[in-house]
Scaffold this motif. Structure first.
Motif, PDB file in Angstrom:
ATOM      1  N   GLU A  59      54.449 -47.178  13.626  1.00  0.00           N
ATOM      2  CA  GLU A  59      55.269 -47.487  14.795  1.00  0.00           C
ATOM      3  C   GLU A  59      55.044 -48.910  15.284  1.00  0.00           C
ATOM      4  O   GLU A  59      55.994 -49.608  15.663  1.00  0.00           O
ATOM      5  CB  GLU A  59      54.997 -46.476  15.909  1.00  0.00           C
ATOM      6  CG  GLU A  59      55.482 -45.083  15.548  1.00  0.00           C
ATOM      7  CD  GLU A  59      55.360 -44.097  16.689  1.00  0.00           C
ATOM      8  OE1 GLU A  59      54.883 -44.491  17.771  1.00  0.00           O
ATOM      9  OE2 GLU A  59      55.731 -42.937  16.492  1.00  0.00           O
ATOM     10  N   CYS A  60      53.811 -49.357  15.269  1.00  0.00           N
ATOM     11  CA  CYS A  60      53.530 -50.714  15.743  1.00  0.00           C
ATOM     12  C   CYS A  60      54.011 -51.768  14.753  1.00  0.00           C
ATOM     13  O   CYS A  60      54.550 -52.806  15.156  1.00  0.00           O
ATOM     14  CB  CYS A  60      52.038 -50.884  16.009  1.00  0.00           C
ATOM     15  SG  CYS A  60      51.456 -50.003  17.470  1.00  0.00           S
ATOM     16  N   SER A  61      53.842 -51.520  13.465  1.00  0.00           N
ATOM     17  CA  SER A  61      54.234 -52.533  12.479  1.00  0.00           C
ATOM     18  C   SER A  61      55.734 -52.802  12.514  1.00  0.00           C
ATOM     19  O   SER A  61      56.179 -53.921  12.240  1.00  0.00           O
ATOM     20  CB  SER A  61      53.813 -52.103  11.071  1.00  0.00           C
ATOM     21  OG  SER A  61      54.519 -50.948  10.657  1.00  0.00           O
ATOM     22  N   LEU A  62      56.524 -51.802  12.909  1.00  0.00           N
ATOM     23  CA  LEU A  62      57.971 -51.998  13.021  1.00  0.00           C
ATOM     24  C   LEU A  62      58.337 -52.884  14.203  1.00  0.00           C
ATOM     25  O   LEU A  62      59.426 -53.462  14.233  1.00  0.00           O
ATOM     26  CB  LEU A  62      58.663 -50.641  13.181  1.00  0.00           C
ATOM     27  CG  LEU A  62      58.602 -49.695  11.980  1.00  0.00           C
ATOM     28  CD1 LEU A  62      59.123 -48.319  12.370  1.00  0.00           C
ATOM     29  CD2 LEU A  62      59.405 -50.263  10.820  1.00  0.00           C
ATOM     30  N   ARG A  63      57.452 -52.984  15.180  1.00  0.00           N
ATOM     31  CA  ARG A  63      57.751 -53.678  16.430  1.00  0.00           C
ATOM     32  C   ARG A  63      56.988 -54.984  16.611  1.00  0.00           C
ATOM     33  O   ARG A  63      57.257 -55.716  17.564  1.00  0.00           O
ATOM     34  CB  ARG A  63      57.444 -52.732  17.605  1.00  0.00           C
ATOM     35  CG  ARG A  63      58.375 -51.535  17.636  1.00  0.00           C
ATOM     36  CD  ARG A  63      57.843 -50.421  18.535  1.00  0.00           C
ATOM     37  NE  ARG A  63      58.820 -49.344  18.649  1.00  0.00           N
ATOM     38  CZ  ARG A  63      58.911 -48.329  17.787  1.00  0.00           C
ATOM     39  NH1 ARG A  63      58.068 -48.250  16.753  1.00  0.00           N
ATOM     40  NH2 ARG A  63      59.826 -47.391  17.950  1.00  0.00           N
ATOM     41  N   LEU A  64      56.040 -55.249  15.733  1.00  0.00           N
ATOM     42  CA  LEU A  64      55.183 -56.422  15.883  1.00  0.00           C
ATOM     43  C   LEU A  64      55.296 -57.313  14.644  1.00  0.00           C
ATOM     44  O   LEU A  64      54.409 -57.322  13.783  1.00  0.00           O
ATOM     45  CB  LEU A  64      53.729 -55.981  16.106  1.00  0.00           C
ATOM     46  CG  LEU A  64      53.483 -55.063  17.312  1.00  0.00           C
ATOM     47  CD1 LEU A  64      52.019 -54.631  17.371  1.00  0.00           C
ATOM     48  CD2 LEU A  64      53.907 -55.728  18.616  1.00  0.00           C
ATOM     49  N   PRO A  65      56.383 -58.090  14.547  1.00  0.00           N
ATOM     50  CA  PRO A  65      56.594 -58.915  13.349  1.00  0.00           C
ATOM     51  C   PRO A  65      55.682 -60.140  13.325  1.00  0.00           C
ATOM     52  O   PRO A  65      55.215 -60.624  14.369  1.00  0.00           O
ATOM     53  CB  PRO A  65      58.056 -59.332  13.491  1.00  0.00           C
ATOM     54  CG  PRO A  65      58.299 -59.360  14.965  1.00  0.00           C
ATOM     55  CD  PRO A  65      57.473 -58.237  15.520  1.00  0.00           C
ATOM     56  N   ALA A  66      55.448 -60.643  12.131  1.00  0.00           N
ATOM     57  CA  ALA A  66      54.657 -61.867  11.977  1.00  0.00           C
ATOM     58  C   ALA A  66      55.316 -62.999  12.749  1.00  0.00           C
ATOM     59  O   ALA A  66      56.540 -63.071  12.863  1.00  0.00           O
ATOM     60  CB  ALA A  66      54.551 -62.227  10.501  1.00  0.00           C
ATOM     61  N   GLY A  67      54.475 -63.855  13.288  1.00  0.00           N
ATOM     62  CA  GLY A  67      54.990 -65.013  14.003  1.00  0.00           C
ATOM     63  C   GLY A  67      55.106 -64.832  15.495  1.00  0.00           C
ATOM     64  O   GLY A  67      55.433 -65.773  16.215  1.00  0.00           O
ATOM     65  N   CYS A  68      54.849 -63.617  15.989  1.00  0.00           N
ATOM     66  CA  CYS A  68      54.888 -63.360  17.434  1.00  0.00           C
ATOM     67  C   CYS A  68      53.463 -63.186  17.958  1.00  0.00           C
ATOM     68  O   CYS A  68      52.532 -62.960  17.199  1.00  0.00           O
ATOM     69  CB  CYS A  68      55.701 -62.096  17.733  1.00  0.00           C
ATOM     70  SG  CYS A  68      57.442 -62.235  17.345  1.00  0.00           S
ATOM     71  N   ASP A  69      53.316 -63.289  19.262  1.00  0.00           N
ATOM     72  CA  ASP A  69      52.056 -62.964  19.918  1.00  0.00           C
ATOM     73  C   ASP A  69      52.061 -61.450  20.112  1.00  0.00           C
ATOM     74  O   ASP A  69      52.594 -60.932  21.088  1.00  0.00           O
ATOM     75  CB  ASP A  69      51.966 -63.704  21.254  1.00  0.00           C
ATOM     76  CG  ASP A  69      50.664 -63.430  21.998  1.00  0.00           C
ATOM     77  OD1 ASP A  69      49.891 -62.537  21.569  1.00  0.00           O
ATOM     78  OD2 ASP A  69      50.431 -64.078  23.029  1.00  0.00           O
ATOM     79  N   ASN A  70      51.496 -60.733  19.136  1.00  0.00           N
ATOM     80  CA  ASN A  70      51.550 -59.279  19.099  1.00  0.00           C
ATOM     81  C   ASN A  70      50.268 -58.663  19.621  1.00  0.00           C
ATOM     82  O   ASN A  70      49.174 -59.098  19.248  1.00  0.00           O
ATOM     83  CB  ASN A  70      51.772 -58.800  17.662  1.00  0.00           C
ATOM     84  CG  ASN A  70      53.091 -59.271  17.102  1.00  0.00           C
ATOM     85  OD1 ASN A  70      54.107 -59.218  17.772  1.00  0.00           O
ATOM     86  ND2 ASN A  70      53.084 -59.725  15.848  1.00  0.00           N
ATOM     87  N   ARG A  71      50.397 -57.636  20.464  1.00  0.00           N
ATOM     88  CA  ARG A  71      49.242 -56.988  21.070  1.00  0.00           C
ATOM     89  C   ARG A  71      49.432 -55.472  21.094  1.00  0.00           C
ATOM     90  O   ARG A  71      50.554 -54.984  21.051  1.00  0.00           O
ATOM     91  CB  ARG A  71      49.026 -57.515  22.489  1.00  0.00           C
ATOM     92  CG  ARG A  71      48.846 -59.033  22.513  1.00  0.00           C
ATOM     93  CD  ARG A  71      48.715 -59.582  23.902  1.00  0.00           C
ATOM     94  NE  ARG A  71      48.618 -61.043  23.834  1.00  0.00           N
ATOM     95  CZ  ARG A  71      47.894 -61.783  24.655  1.00  0.00           C
ATOM     96  NH1 ARG A  71      47.195 -61.204  25.627  1.00  0.00           N
ATOM     97  NH2 ARG A  71      47.858 -63.089  24.529  1.00  0.00           N
ATOM     98  N   VAL A  72      48.302 -54.750  21.217  1.00  0.00           N
ATOM     99  CA  VAL A  72      48.333 -53.288  21.251  1.00  0.00           C
ATOM    100  C   VAL A  72      47.419 -52.789  22.369  1.00  0.00           C
ATOM    101  O   VAL A  72      46.297 -53.280  22.529  1.00  0.00           O
ATOM    102  CB  VAL A  72      47.883 -52.678  19.905  1.00  0.00           C
ATOM    103  CG1 VAL A  72      47.767 -51.153  20.002  1.00  0.00           C
ATOM    104  CG2 VAL A  72      48.843 -53.067  18.779  1.00  0.00           C
ATOM    105  N   VAL A  73      47.934 -51.816  23.125  1.00  0.00           N
ATOM    106  CA  VAL A  73      47.140 -51.099  24.118  1.00  0.00           C
ATOM    107  C   VAL A  73      47.097 -49.632  23.689  1.00  0.00           C
ATOM    108  O   VAL A  73      48.142 -49.033  23.421  1.00  0.00           O
ATOM    109  CB  VAL A  73      47.750 -51.215  25.531  1.00  0.00           C
ATOM    110  CG1 VAL A  73      46.960 -50.375  26.528  1.00  0.00           C
ATOM    111  CG2 VAL A  73      47.810 -52.674  25.975  1.00  0.00           C
ATOM    112  N   LEU A  74      45.894 -49.066  23.629  1.00  0.00           N
ATOM    113  CA  LEU A  74      45.704 -47.658  23.273  1.00  0.00           C
ATOM    114  C   LEU A  74      45.197 -46.898  24.487  1.00  0.00           C
ATOM    115  O   LEU A  74      44.310 -47.376  25.198  1.00  0.00           O
ATOM    116  CB  LEU A  74      44.684 -47.534  22.138  1.00  0.00           C
ATOM    117  CG  LEU A  74      44.223 -46.109  21.790  1.00  0.00           C
ATOM    118  CD1 LEU A  74      45.370 -45.277  21.216  1.00  0.00           C
ATOM    119  CD2 LEU A  74      43.037 -46.158  20.827  1.00  0.00           C
ATOM    120  N   SER A  75      45.755 -45.714  24.725  1.00  0.00           N
ATOM    121  CA  SER A  75      45.243 -44.837  25.781  1.00  0.00           C
ATOM    122  C   SER A  75      45.494 -43.386  25.393  1.00  0.00           C
ATOM    123  O   SER A  75      46.629 -43.011  25.083  1.00  0.00           O
ATOM    124  CB  SER A  75      45.915 -45.157  27.122  1.00  0.00           C
ATOM    125  OG  SER A  75      45.333 -44.383  28.157  1.00  0.00           O
TER     126      SER A  75
END
Length: 195
Positions: A59-75
């Motif tokens: 799910e995250c890889s579909l939304r976080l493409p290379a070249g962006c400031d990509n971050r993840v929050v887990l809860s």
């Protein structure tokens, strides 16, 4: 900047009549202070840490493409602590292992973990408190910032009353505002120093 918020019904904002939850509130606050982030709410009701381990990366890889400031929050964690057919949905040691696996694999992104909130029942809160501490330990071991929700909310009578008078598990807008304020005021929140 793109941020994936991965987790359960509390991430989803279930029970909030404004449909913002804590995710919508912290993102709106960041946006208001000059950070036009793109947020993806990947909270699913009844998801345990085991469910999230199975799905988060795709799910995250579909939304976080290379070249962006990509971050993840887990809860997560509350659903792990629930009894089903007389047993915990996920054993505590497995919950800890699942969170470790997620945090380790997601470490290629700037990463943050938000701990689980309390429930109205004391017995379940013993489980949630123990999971929150275990998750904090795993996060610390991997160098991942952790924001605890359990301690400030379990002592908040108004929060607990709101949960009890709603569906017995989730707060309404007032409770989600409290969660958002805890996160936004934490020095571990990415935008804390800028708000």
């Amino acid at each position: 900047m793109r941020i994936c918020f991965v987790g359960d019904s509390f991430v989803n904002g279930t029970g909030d009549e404004t449909a913002l939850g804590w995710v919508g509130r912290v993102c709106a606050l960041a946006y208001a202070h000059g950070f036009p982030i793109t947020s993806y709410n990947l909270g699913i009701r009844r998801n345990t840490s085991a469910d999230i381990l199975e799905r988060w990366e795709n799910e995250c890889s579909l939304r976080l493409p290379a070249g962006c400031d990509n971050r993840v929050v887990l809860s997560c964690g509350v659903n792990d602590s629930m009894l089903e057919d007389g047993a915990l949905r996920v054993a505590p040691e497995q919950s800890r292992a699942n969170v470790h696996a997620i945090l380790r694999a997601a470490s290629r992104y700037p990463l943050l973990m938000v701990g689980p909130p309390p429930m109205p029942e004391d017995a379940q809160n013993e489980q949630i408190s123990a999971l929150s501490r275990a998750f904090a330990d795993e996060a610390a071991a991997l160098g991942v910032p952790f924001i605890e929700l359990f301690s400030p909310l379990v002592a908040d009578a108004a929060y607990k009353q709101e949960v009890a008078s709603n569906d017995g598990a989730h707060p309404r807008s007032s409770g989600y505002t409290k969660i958002a304020n805890i996160i936004a005021s934490s020095p571990n929140w990415w935008f804390h120093a800028l708000l």
